[in-house]
Scaffold this active site. Structure first.
Site, PDB file in Angstrom:
ATOM      1  N   GLU A 190       0.825  -1.211   0.000  1.00  0.00           N
ATOM      2  CA  GLU A 190       0.000   0.000   0.000  1.00  0.00           C
ATOM      3  C   GLU A 190       0.863   1.267   0.000  1.00  0.00           C
ATOM      4  O   GLU A 190       0.628   2.202   0.754  1.00  0.00           O
ATOM      5  CB  GLU A 190      -0.951  -0.016   1.206  1.00  0.00           C
ATOM      6  CG  GLU A 190      -1.946  -1.160   1.144  1.00  0.00           C
ATOM      7  CD  GLU A 190      -2.870  -1.220   2.348  1.00  0.00           C
ATOM      8  OE1 GLU A 190      -2.453  -0.806   3.447  1.00  0.00           O
ATOM      9  OE2 GLU A 190      -4.010  -1.686   2.189  1.00  0.00           O
ATOM     10  N   GLU A 268      -7.412  -7.225  -0.340  1.00  0.00           N
ATOM     11  CA  GLU A 268      -7.820  -7.147   1.059  1.00  0.00           C
ATOM     12  C   GLU A 268      -9.318  -6.834   1.114  1.00  0.00           C
ATOM     13  O   GLU A 268      -9.721  -5.675   1.133  1.00  0.00           O
ATOM     14  CB  GLU A 268      -7.035  -6.087   1.834  1.00  0.00           C
ATOM     15  CG  GLU A 268      -5.594  -6.441   2.100  1.00  0.00           C
ATOM     16  CD  GLU A 268      -4.911  -5.450   3.041  1.00  0.00           C
ATOM     17  OE1 GLU A 268      -5.615  -4.590   3.613  1.00  0.00           O
ATOM     18  OE2 GLU A 268      -3.683  -5.534   3.192  1.00  0.00           O
TER      19      GLU A 268
END
Length: 605
Positions: A190, A268
């Protein structure tokens, strides 16, 4: 009219498990590979379209002794992959001091995942977030007060390079194309959410991964919708994160701007959320999570559920967030996940399993599945083996070192009594006898739905093998195998095969198997179906005329006998079926007949 002589089958007898589990390469003719097919916008596993349904489980949050239990429960939930991080600070507590022992032995965890028949999506960082102490970065990096973390700062890159030159070569043998189970590896984590937006840093990492792992492994990035601009990099496959409350259509459309020709991936998909000290425990309701998963799977997307089992921040390993103020994270990392912190299954797990079962091939689709483990201690007295909660779906053939011990069956309370030395191989061959088609709205899952119990011990260390029996029979029919003599006392599920030409014209006929017990039969590679001669009422199998090769050609018949074979294996072709108590005549075969090419005059109509 019956044939003048029934066929005898002593010529080729091969144990099922030996054929299908020990180096039988024709079932896996394609080289091992996991790649992106950009023309069709999907993944290919060994050249076949594939999508993963994965769950996150962190080995560093689960005691090593419980790894197998948690992974086994994930596999039984319908998952085909597990995703996990590698925390740098967990393995390099001091510069140049490395620890991969005990609960830090991630390579044993990889092997446990393989035993559970789970592929692996690896996220080695160097930064992992994960609500873990310093996001996985070692605190000793801060001894240099001028260091710029997660940037192309030479001091930070030097430390990263040193760490990855230790870790990644150890990972290399576990890559899928090298025979392992790692199908893809994430670069950073990320990164688009970090302030630096340093593309030189990302390029450096990508180059380092390629140099140490080669160009065959799929490298990817993961970002939230707002992080794609700075988190993606040309040459790295882009994936995205979002939860059930987000707009799936809008977010996947945004992802396609950065990854226009690739399969959709949510790396996710949030099944719950973390907890902070002083705040309420986070919970996520089941219905929107299950519905969101179903929508993504119907769209053809690959999904990783974060978390599927959260675990515990043992010791001092919890991280902290800064959201207007400092928020330390609790010791519990339960995450309201489908498998609880203590490893218990939850209503959320069963709801998600039902969703997966609607759209994905489950553990046991059709045919057979093998479960294998080894006795961890010697059993000197007959000890009961059983499966609780009607957990055998549908018939289980139990073997010790290849010797059949008996059968466990659905809707019965039967037990088998076993004895064996430590290290004895315990095989359980599961047969799917057909899914419910009337009378119940419940999903009819197949396989072992509960771990078997031996005495007072729950058996969890299982290797799981889906057996491609029909593929094998077609290969066998095409290439033929050399003859082998029949042993005196065959034991366990076994293949039998022979060849026969036809005398005269062939018509429809019925195959009769006198003395055989239960199994499956193929003619010229075509699966005729099950036989259960011992039970009845059906004693013959219909053989349509077009399946048989005409005069001058050689036909092949193959049987998989699961239980007991007659002393003189024989078959007959009849002109009418035998159902219930139809009287019929059985022809014996003299011991001196040893020719697999006897001419058969088949009855027909």
């Amino acid at each position: 009219m019956a044939p003048e002589k029934p066929l005898c089958l002593p010529f080729l007898m091969l144990p099922l498990l030996t054929l299908l589990l020990t180096g039988f390469s024709p079932l896996q003719a394609d080289p091992r590979s996991f790649v992106v097919d950009r023309e069709r916008g999907l993944f290919l596993l060994d050249g076949t379209p594939f999508r993963y349904v994965s769950g996150s489980l962190h080995y560093f949050r689960v005691p090593r002794i419980l790894w197998a239990d948690r992974l086994f429960k994930m596999r039984l939930s319908g998952l085909n992959a597990v995703q996990f991080y590698v925390p740098w600070n967990f393995h390099e507590p001091e510069p140049g001091v490395y620890n991969f022992n005990g609960s830090r032995d991630l390579f044993t965890f990889l092997n446990e995942a393989a035993i559970a028949n789970l592929l692996v999506i690896l996220r080695p960082g160097p930064y992992i977030c994960a609500e873990w102490e310093m996001g996985g970065l070692p605190s000793w990096l801060l001894r240099n007060p001028k260091i710029n973390l997660r940037t192309s700062d030479p001091d930070f890159l030097a430390a990263v390079d040193s760490w990855f030159k230790v870790l990644l070569p150890k990972i290399y043998p576990f890559l899928y194309h090298n025979g392992g189970n790692i199908i893809s590896i994430q670069v950073e984590n990320e990164y688009g959410s970090y302030w630096a937006c340093d593309f030189n840093y990302m390029r450096h990492l990508a180059g380092l991964f390629r140099a140490l792992l080669g160009d065959k492994i799929l490298l990817f990035t993961t970002d939230g919708p707002d992080g794609l601009k700075c988190g993606t990099l040309k040459g790295l496959f882009a994936t995205i994160d979002f939860g059930p409350a987000d707009n799936m259509t809008k977010i996947f459309a945004l992802l396609q701007k950065y990854e226009p020709n690739g399969p959709l991936v949510n790396s996710e998909y949030y099944t719950g959320w973390l907890d902070y000290w002083g705040q309420n425990h986070s919970t996520q309701s089941i219905e929107p999570i299950a519905k969101g998963l179903e929508n993504m799977l119907k769209l053809g997307a690959s999904v990783n559920m974060y978390m599927f089992h959260g675990g515990t921040n043992f010791g001092y390993w919890n991280g902290a967030d800064e959201k207007g103020r400092f928020l330390p994270i609790t010791t519990s990392y339960d995450y309201d996940a489908p498998i609880s912190e203590a490893g218990d299954t939850t209503p959320k797990l069963f709801a998600l399993r039902n969703v997966i079962g609607k759209v994905e091939k489950f553990l046991l689709d059709h045919g057979y599945m093998l479960y294998r483990t080894y006795l961890s201690y010697s059993i000197f007295e007959p000890t009961p083996l059983w499966v609780p909660n009607n957990g055998v779906h549908d018939r289980a053939y139990v073997m010790l070192d290849g010797v059949i011990q008996g059968v466990l069956e659905r809707n019965t309370d039967n037990k088998l009594y076993l004895m064996g030395k430590v290290g004895t191989k315990l095989d359980i061959l599961l047969e799917n006898m057909g899914r419910l088609s009337f009378g119940s709205n419940h999903s009819d899952f197949k396989g072992l739905l509960e771990p078997p119990i031996l005495g007072q011990t729950i058996l969890t260390q299982w290797m799981i093998f889906p057996l491609k029996v029909d593929h094998f029979v077609k290969w066998w029919y095409t290439f033929k195998l050399p003859k082998r003599p029949q042993p005196k006392d065959p034991s366990g599920p076994t293949f039998y095969s022979t060849m026969f030409p036809i005398l005269g014209s062939a018509g429809d006929t019925f195959l009769y198997l006198p003395g055989w017990t239960k199994g499956q039969v193929w003619i010229n590679g075509f699966n005729l179906g099950r036989y259960w001669t011992k039970l009845g009422p059906q004693h013959t199998l219909y053989v349509p005329r077009p399946l048989l090769l005409p005069r001058g050609a050689v036909n092949t018949i193959t049987l998989l006998e699961l239980e007991n074979v007659p002393l003189q294996p024989q078959i007959q072709f009849l002109d009418r079926p035998i159902l219930n108590s139809t009287v019929h005549r059985t022809l014996s075969l003299s011991p001196d007949v040893q020719n697999d090419s006897e001419l058969m005059e088949l009855s027909g109509h």
